[in-house]
Structures are given as structure tokens and as C-alpha cells.
Design an enzyme around this catalytic site. Sequence first.
Site, PDB file in Angstrom:
ATOM      1  N   GLU A  17       0.847  -1.206   0.000  1.00  0.00           N
ATOM      2  CA  GLU A  17       0.000   0.000   0.000  1.00  0.00           C
ATOM      3  C   GLU A  17       0.879   1.251   0.000  1.00  0.00           C
ATOM      4  O   GLU A  17       2.092   1.182  -0.025  1.00  0.00           O
ATOM      5  CB  GLU A  17      -0.905   0.014   1.239  1.00  0.00           C
ATOM      6  CG  GLU A  17      -2.332  -0.447   1.000  1.00  0.00           C
ATOM      7  CD  GLU A  17      -3.188   0.618   0.305  1.00  0.00           C
ATOM      8  OE1 GLU A  17      -2.635   1.640  -0.129  1.00  0.00           O
ATOM      9  OE2 GLU A  17      -4.395   0.401   0.196  1.00  0.00           O
ATOM     10  N   ARG A  98      -7.059   1.144  13.575  1.00  0.00           N
ATOM     11  CA  ARG A  98      -5.716   1.480  13.110  1.00  0.00           C
ATOM     12  C   ARG A  98      -5.829   2.494  11.977  1.00  0.00           C
ATOM     13  O   ARG A  98      -6.868   2.609  11.324  1.00  0.00           O
ATOM     14  CB  ARG A  98      -4.960   0.247  12.621  1.00  0.00           C
ATOM     15  CG  ARG A  98      -5.428  -0.313  11.288  1.00  0.00           C
ATOM     16  CD  ARG A  98      -4.369  -1.247  10.699  1.00  0.00           C
ATOM     17  NE  ARG A  98      -4.806  -1.939   9.502  1.00  0.00           N
ATOM     18  CZ  ARG A  98      -4.760  -1.431   8.279  1.00  0.00           C
ATOM     19  NH1 ARG A  98      -4.333  -0.192   8.084  1.00  0.00           N
ATOM     20  NH2 ARG A  98      -5.157  -2.138   7.229  1.00  0.00           N
ATOM     21  N   ASN A 100      -5.082   3.945   8.247  1.00  0.00           N
ATOM     22  CA  ASN A 100      -4.982   3.323   6.939  1.00  0.00           C
ATOM     23  C   ASN A 100      -4.335   4.312   5.966  1.00  0.00           C
ATOM     24  O   ASN A 100      -3.238   4.782   6.200  1.00  0.00           O
ATOM     25  CB  ASN A 100      -6.366   2.861   6.468  1.00  0.00           C
ATOM     26  CG  ASN A 100      -6.297   1.848   5.352  1.00  0.00           C
ATOM     27  OD1 ASN A 100      -5.426   0.974   5.359  1.00  0.00           O
ATOM     28  ND2 ASN A 100      -7.194   1.936   4.386  1.00  0.00           N
ATOM     29  N   ASN A 145      -9.869   5.371   2.877  1.00  0.00           N
ATOM     30  CA  ASN A 145      -8.910   4.973   1.856  1.00  0.00           C
ATOM     31  C   ASN A 145      -8.445   6.166   1.028  1.00  0.00           C
ATOM     32  O   ASN A 145      -8.015   7.167   1.567  1.00  0.00           O
ATOM     33  CB  ASN A 145      -9.484   3.847   0.992  1.00  0.00           C
ATOM     34  CG  ASN A 145      -8.754   2.534   1.254  1.00  0.00           C
ATOM     35  OD1 ASN A 145      -7.533   2.506   1.294  1.00  0.00           O
ATOM     36  ND2 ASN A 145      -9.492   1.449   1.433  1.00  0.00           N
ATOM     37  N   ASP A 195     -10.071   1.455  -3.770  1.00  0.00           N
ATOM     38  CA  ASP A 195      -9.097   1.461  -2.674  1.00  0.00           C
ATOM     39  C   ASP A 195      -8.286   2.754  -2.738  1.00  0.00           C
ATOM     40  O   ASP A 195      -8.835   3.834  -2.575  1.00  0.00           O
ATOM     41  CB  ASP A 195      -8.221   0.211  -2.800  1.00  0.00           C
ATOM     42  CG  ASP A 195      -7.464  -0.128  -1.528  1.00  0.00           C
ATOM     43  OD1 ASP A 195      -7.144   0.777  -0.752  1.00  0.00           O
ATOM     44  OD2 ASP A 195      -7.166  -1.316  -1.307  1.00  0.00           O
TER      45      ASP A 195
END
Length: 290
Positions: A17, A98, A100, A145, A195
Site C-alpha cells: 500500500e 488502526r 490506513n 482509503n 481502494d
Amino acid sequence: MAKEAELILDSRNDLGEGPVWYGGDFWWVDINAGTLNRLSSNTGAVTEWQGGGKGGAAVPAADGRFVLALTNGLAFLDLETGVLKRICDPESDRPGARFNDGKCDAAGRFWAGTLTGSAGGTSSLYRIDPDLTCTHMVGGIACSNGLAWNEAGDTMYYIDSPTRTIDAFDFELESGAIHNRRVAVDCGDMAGVPDGMTIDCEGMLWVAFYGGACVVRCDPVSGVALETVTVPSPKTTSCCFGGPDFNELYITSAGQGTSPEEREQYPHAGGVFRVSCDVPGCPVVPFAGA
């Protein structure tokens, strides 16, 4: 006819990512491994740093460090010493949360959102200013995202993945305020889940589709999909522009949860891929804080 991205690094990331081109090199994170990685454009060598927990994003800072969005908040990482310096943890009271994806706006503010892995909109999007003040910007998020801003600096684009939409906000560059949220692109008929994303110099969005094995170029004004790049990895996660002229799209992917049958079909799942584009993107904006 769709373009196909080529493999440039068989990294086998569990959850690659946060791609960024910076200092002439390609950087990304493997969330589940908790690493920040650099691929040298000169030598092809890969260097790895431990980030102290799952890191959903990493952006360069103006002082030479990187800012990491981690399980337990945000932190500076000194690349020379490996030392982490904590910035803030606005969700310290939520053990299942958490951070991202994250990215900086044109003024060098760092925007990063959270996810909990549970159903319902219990996560948030935050803005971290250069003075390290952390401000809650959007609530009711399921999985924060992709982020991008247009060249004029008056529109911010944002993805909350389970909604299967790309939303737009009116954006005030001077203050960092956002308002007037609306749907820019409805991704309901597209394969996979939206995403990470980036934006090119014509203001078109390039969106990675997790489970769709592709990146799609979308017009956020008309909401129309313009072009598709197929990726030989089904769980495509994010993308960024890089290369000397910023006309190469670098694409990260994930190998997590890949079945033996999928591994046979996609032996390079979790790799890093690249494709040349007709329209370039823009350089990354470093975090202005120190």
C-alpha cells in the site's frame, strides 16, 4: 483495448500500500509486515525499515524524515537512526482501530483515516497540520482509503471503500476546511472495491480496485470510467505517478488471502507493477511539519 501493467518487483507483499515517488525512488509500505520500503531507481535494490506496527501510509516530511500512519497513531520515522517520534494517537481509546491510507494536500497538511475491521461507520478522517495539531474532519467512515486534490486546490476527492463511491468535497486550501460532500464517481458497477488513488495533470482520477485486478482512470466531473489498466494481481491496492517525467503509474497489490488456485493464476500477487501513461501526474507534496 485495456493496457496491462508490467511486474517490476516480485515483492510478494502481504498487503502492499501507500505508494509514493520521492527523491527519485519508489517507496511503499507492506501494512501487515509493518515495513516502509524503498526501491532504488538506479540500482534496483530494496531497502526496508521497520515502522513499529502496521503502517497504512508513509509520506516524506520536509525535514527528511517520513511520517507513518500506524496502528497506534502517527509518528515521524528517522531513516538514518530508525527512531520513531510519536505525533498523536486520536483513537487511543479504540483498541480495534488502526490508521490506513494518508496523503498530504498542497499546503503540506497530512490527511489520514482509520478503519476498525468491523461493520458500521465507526472510523474517521483526520487532518494533521504543520504545527502537529490533529483535527477530526469526517466521521461515520467504515474503511478510510484514497485521497486526492485537484490542481486548482478547490476540490478534495475521498474514498470510503465499502460505499463503492468516490466522493468530492469543496476544499479551502488556506484553512484546510472541507464541506459540501457529494458523490463524484459511482463505482457500483465496477469490478472490485475502490481502494487507493491518485490524480493526473488533467484532473482525472486513477483508482485501484481491490479484488478487481485493475486500475481505472475516472472523470470526477462526468463520473465516467475512461480507461482501464489490468494488473496481474487480483487485489490491487493503490497507485502513484513516478519516473523522471511522472508519466509512469506505479501500482501496489496484496497477496493476503490468495487461494492456491489464485496463486497459480497470479504467481506475482503482492508485487509492484508499472505502466506508462499518456498524461503525467504531479510530484508528491511532503508534510510541512517538523
